[in-house]
Motif scaffolding. Structure first.
Motif, PDB file in Angstrom:
ATOM      1  N   SER A  10       8.692   3.486 -18.213  1.00 24.98           N
ATOM      2  CA  SER A  10       7.901   3.977 -19.345  1.00 24.98           C
ATOM      3  C   SER A  10       6.440   3.574 -19.236  1.00 24.98           C
ATOM      4  O   SER A  10       5.577   4.187 -19.879  1.00 24.98           O
ATOM      5  CB  SER A  10       8.486   3.451 -20.660  1.00 24.98           C
ATOM      6  N   THR A  11       6.150   2.559 -18.420  1.00 26.16           N
ATOM      7  CA  THR A  11       4.760   2.119 -18.236  1.00 26.16           C
ATOM      8  C   THR A  11       4.303   2.369 -16.796  1.00 26.16           C
ATOM      9  O   THR A  11       3.378   1.716 -16.315  1.00 26.16           O
ATOM     10  CB  THR A  11       4.614   0.628 -18.579  1.00 26.16           C
ATOM     11  N   GLN A  12       4.942   3.302 -16.126  1.00 22.38           N
ATOM     12  CA  GLN A  12       4.615   3.599 -14.736  1.00 22.38           C
ATOM     13  C   GLN A  12       3.129   3.919 -14.589  1.00 22.38           C
ATOM     14  O   GLN A  12       2.582   4.757 -15.304  1.00 22.38           O
ATOM     15  CB  GLN A  12       5.448   4.779 -14.240  1.00 22.38           C
ATOM     16  N   ALA A  13       2.479   3.259 -13.619  1.00 19.24           N
ATOM     17  CA  ALA A  13       1.056   3.456 -13.388  1.00 19.24           C
ATOM     18  C   ALA A  13       0.841   4.269 -12.116  1.00 19.24           C
ATOM     19  O   ALA A  13       1.730   4.392 -11.268  1.00 19.24           O
ATOM     20  CB  ALA A  13       0.342   2.109 -13.266  1.00 19.24           C
ATOM     21  N   ALA A  14      -0.373   4.809 -11.980  1.00 24.46           N
ATOM     22  CA  ALA A  14      -0.738   5.524 -10.760  1.00 24.46           C
ATOM     23  C   ALA A  14      -0.909   4.537  -9.619  1.00 24.46           C
ATOM     24  O   ALA A  14      -1.338   3.398  -9.811  1.00 24.46           O
ATOM     25  CB  ALA A  14      -2.034   6.301 -10.987  1.00 24.46           C
ATOM     26  N   SER A  15      -0.576   4.965  -8.411  1.00 20.29           N
ATOM     27  CA  SER A  15      -0.743   4.103  -7.243  1.00 20.29           C
ATOM     28  C   SER A  15      -0.784   4.941  -5.977  1.00 20.29           C
ATOM     29  O   SER A  15      -0.251   6.051  -5.936  1.00 20.29           O
ATOM     30  CB  SER A  15       0.408   3.075  -7.147  1.00 20.29           C
ATOM     31  N   ASP A  16      -1.456   4.407  -4.950  1.00 17.36           N
ATOM     32  CA  ASP A  16      -1.451   5.003  -3.613  1.00 17.36           C
ATOM     33  C   ASP A  16      -0.688   4.059  -2.694  1.00 17.36           C
ATOM     34  O   ASP A  16      -0.909   2.844  -2.716  1.00 17.36           O
ATOM     35  CB  ASP A  16      -2.872   5.192  -3.085  1.00 17.36           C
ATOM     36  N   ASN A  17       0.185   4.609  -1.875  1.00 19.94           N
ATOM     37  CA  ASN A  17       1.094   3.778  -1.084  1.00 19.94           C
ATOM     38  C   ASN A  17       1.152   4.251   0.356  1.00 19.94           C
ATOM     39  O   ASN A  17       1.274   5.457   0.619  1.00 19.94           O
ATOM     40  CB  ASN A  17       2.502   3.848  -1.683  1.00 19.94           C
ATOM     41  N   LYS A  18       1.094   3.303   1.272  1.00 16.20           N
ATOM     42  CA  LYS A  18       1.274   3.628   2.683  1.00 16.20           C
ATOM     43  C   LYS A  18       1.918   2.434   3.379  1.00 16.20           C
ATOM     44  O   LYS A  18       1.784   1.292   2.924  1.00 16.20           O
ATOM     45  CB  LYS A  18      -0.048   3.972   3.360  1.00 16.20           C
ATOM     46  N   PRO A  19       2.623   2.662   4.492  1.00 15.87           N
ATOM     47  CA  PRO A  19       3.315   1.551   5.156  1.00 15.87           C
ATOM     48  C   PRO A  19       2.352   0.638   5.890  1.00 15.87           C
ATOM     49  O   PRO A  19       1.399   1.096   6.513  1.00 15.87           O
ATOM     50  CB  PRO A  19       4.248   2.259   6.137  1.00 15.87           C
ATOM     51  N   TYR A  20       2.613  -0.639   5.819  1.00 16.45           N
ATOM     52  CA  TYR A  20       1.862  -1.600   6.615  1.00 16.45           C
ATOM     53  C   TYR A  20       2.264  -1.474   8.080  1.00 16.45           C
ATOM     54  O   TYR A  20       1.433  -1.534   8.976  1.00 16.45           O
ATOM     55  CB  TYR A  20       2.144  -3.012   6.110  1.00 16.45           C
ATOM     56  N   LEU A  21       3.557  -1.287   8.337  1.00 17.09           N
ATOM     57  CA  LEU A  21       4.081  -1.045   9.678  1.00 17.09           C
ATOM     58  C   LEU A  21       4.748   0.320   9.678  1.00 17.09           C
ATOM     59  O   LEU A  21       5.594   0.595   8.833  1.00 17.09           O
ATOM     60  CB  LEU A  21       5.099  -2.117  10.082  1.00 17.09           C
ATOM     61  N   GLU A  22       4.386   1.179  10.631  1.00 17.34           N
ATOM     62  CA  GLU A  22       4.927   2.537  10.644  1.00 17.34           C
ATOM     63  C   GLU A  22       6.427   2.567  10.867  1.00 17.34           C
ATOM     64  O   GLU A  22       7.143   3.356  10.265  1.00 17.34           O
ATOM     65  CB  GLU A  22       4.240   3.380  11.730  1.00 17.34           C
ATOM     66  N   ARG A  23       6.899   1.712  11.773  1.00 17.92           N
ATOM     67  CA  ARG A  23       8.329   1.718  12.077  1.00 17.92           C
ATOM     68  C   ARG A  23       8.896   0.332  11.830  1.00 17.92           C
ATOM     69  O   ARG A  23       8.390  -0.660  12.347  1.00 17.92           O
ATOM     70  CB  ARG A  23       8.570   2.172  13.517  1.00 17.92           C
TER      71      ARG A  23
END
Length: 467
Positions: free
Chosen positions: A144-157
């Motif tokens: 209910s309090t979900q915020a915006a965020s950008d996400n990417k992997p620190y390690l690809e595999r």
């Protein structure tokens, strides 16, 4: 402002589409728009729905392009980067920072009493991970309090090293134990792999490496060597002793074979169908599958067609080359193979050096297979173990696909120090053209359990940054 976040988990994109909806919002209800033909998105959607039902919500999955009444929260996944950017602009949302492989952005918009949560991604992998994040938010009661965020992997595999006990006749390391023998039939139980791969996806792993001394007799048919393929699955009834070799020798002996039981009745065609199904399921969870071997072991094949473990035996070389070709050809969802200039090789004592032998077998076998399917990408991972870089490059200079090294980070002992210094000399191997996998192997797990989160956190943060 969206929060910037890099994560050590895996991320897998989900193909969800925007629907035309008539909003009659109901409190404590969640709707997910999902294309049921996409298994990665469907997996994430099912996790969202299950988490919602477990936490007091009503939840439904709606087809793309449909219309209907939805409740307080609607989750919309978009996997195409162009469409994701277009949607962000149309809804007045902040443009995602990145929509590369596995990346995703979560954006939230309130429309009256309804909350719209967008998972914007550039692939099915990223969207799936975004969906799994939202399933976790529901379980943690923060949706209910979900915020915006950008996400990417620190390690690809990010993967698991799995020493796999396929059969008494095709063992891996660690098989000469009661646990190893008991686990043999489990490896041929599809429900085990469903659970394993589902949990790997939820834990953001996207690589499964299966390690066996000589898997070919249990997974492929080789036309030139028809006697090698093994029917059924065996384990021994003999009580195992405590003094087996640590380098893979002497694992299959006449007394173990003489007193065996068939734990699974399967033809070789059944076995091939089984592993195709496992690999397809892994792909549906965004997980790449690799077979790894040590060399030269010929368990299951030795004594047939003139095959043995001598490094100068041209029949053995021809067999390995053909077996590798068949493995690549038989399993279209197999991402690659890992090889070792292992403990059972003789170095320069043979007419073929270790790397010459590996090039003639694994290298040529893959090339033979790819000659029939030149558009296929098939990765070869060469462990940097008992070898040197120049010989590797000479033997595999014309390999027709991604070619990487693999290094034992921390030398298989993770509990000594959080920032092992002996990896530094190997850093010179890394380059734009020659990538290196770090294997965080931990042989100490047989005696100790990972129990200090601060040590674990420091250890992970000390891993060299990817270039």
């Amino acid at each position: 402002m969206p929060q910037q976040r890099r994560f050590h988990h895996a991320i897998i994109t989900v193909l969800f589409c925007v629907v035309s909806i008539h909003v009659t919002s109901q409190q404590n209800s969640i709707a997910v728009v999902n294309d049921a033909t996409n298994e990665q998105t469907s997996f994430a959607a099912r996790d969202i729905v299950q988490s919602a039902k477990d936490n007091g919500y009503t939840a439904t999955i709606m087809p793309p392009g449909g219309s209907g009444a939805v409740a307080a929260i609607t989750i919309i996944f978009i996997t195409d980067s162009a469409q994701a950017l277009k949607t962000a602009g149309a809804e007045g949302l902040k443009t995602p920072a990145s929509l590369s492989w596995q990346s995703y952005a979560i954006r939230v918009k309130n429309k009256g009493r309804q909350k719209m949560i967008y998972v914007l991604a550039g692939s099915a992998a990223g969207a799936m991970y975004g969906g799994l994040d939202l399933a976790e938010a529901i379980r943690l009661k923060t949706i209910s309090t979900q915020a915006a965020s950008d996400n990417k992997p620190y390690l690809e595999r990010r993967g698991i090293k799995f020493n796999i006990p396929l059969d008494l006749r095709t063992p891996s390391y660690s098989d000469m134990s009661d646990a190893g023998q008991q686990n043999i039939p489990v490896m041929w139980d599809f429900t085990f792999w469903q659970q394993q791969l589902d949990e790997m996806a939820r834990d953001r792993y996207n690589v499964l490496s299966l390690w066996n001394l000589h898997p070919f007799p249990s997974i492929v048919k080789v036309p030139e060597f028809p006697e090698v393929a093994l029917q059924d699955v065996w384990r021994t009834n003999v009580k195992l002793h405590d003094h087996y070799s640590l380098n893979g020798d002497g694992y299959v002996t006449p007394d173990l074979l003489a007193d065996h039981e068939v734990v699974v009745k399967m033809s070789m065609d059944d076995k091939i169908a089984f592993w195709k199904k496992v690999m397809a399921y892994a792909k549906d969870r965004g997980i790449e599958v690799y077979w790894f071997t040590w060399n030269i072991f010929t368990y299951g094949a030795e004594g047939k067609h003139g095959i043995d473990d001598r490094q100068d035996n041209d029949t053995t070389i021809a067999y390995f080359r053909a077996a590798v070709r068949e493995m690549v050809t038989t399993y279209p969802d197999l991402a690659g193979v890992g090889i070792t200039a292992g403990e059972h090789m003789t170095g320069a004592k043979s007419k073929y050096t270790n790397e010459q032998w590996l090039g003639k077998t694994y290298g040529q076998g893959v090339k033979d297979a790819l000659a029939k399917d030149p558009k296929r990408s098939f990765r070869l991972i060469h462990r940097f173990h008992q070898t040197n870089l120049r010989e590797i490059q000479d033997a595999f200079h014309d390999y027709p696909g991604p070619f990487d090294l693999s290094l034992k980070y921390a030398i298989a002992h993770m509990y000594a120090i959080p920032n092992p210094a002996f990896v530094k000399p190997a850093m010179s191997l890394f380059s734009e053209k020659l990538k290196t996998w770090m294997t965080l192997r931990n042989d100490d797990i047989y005696s100790f359990r990972w129990g200090n989160p601060n040590f674990a956190r420091t250890f992970i943060k000390s891993i060299p940054e990817p270039e």
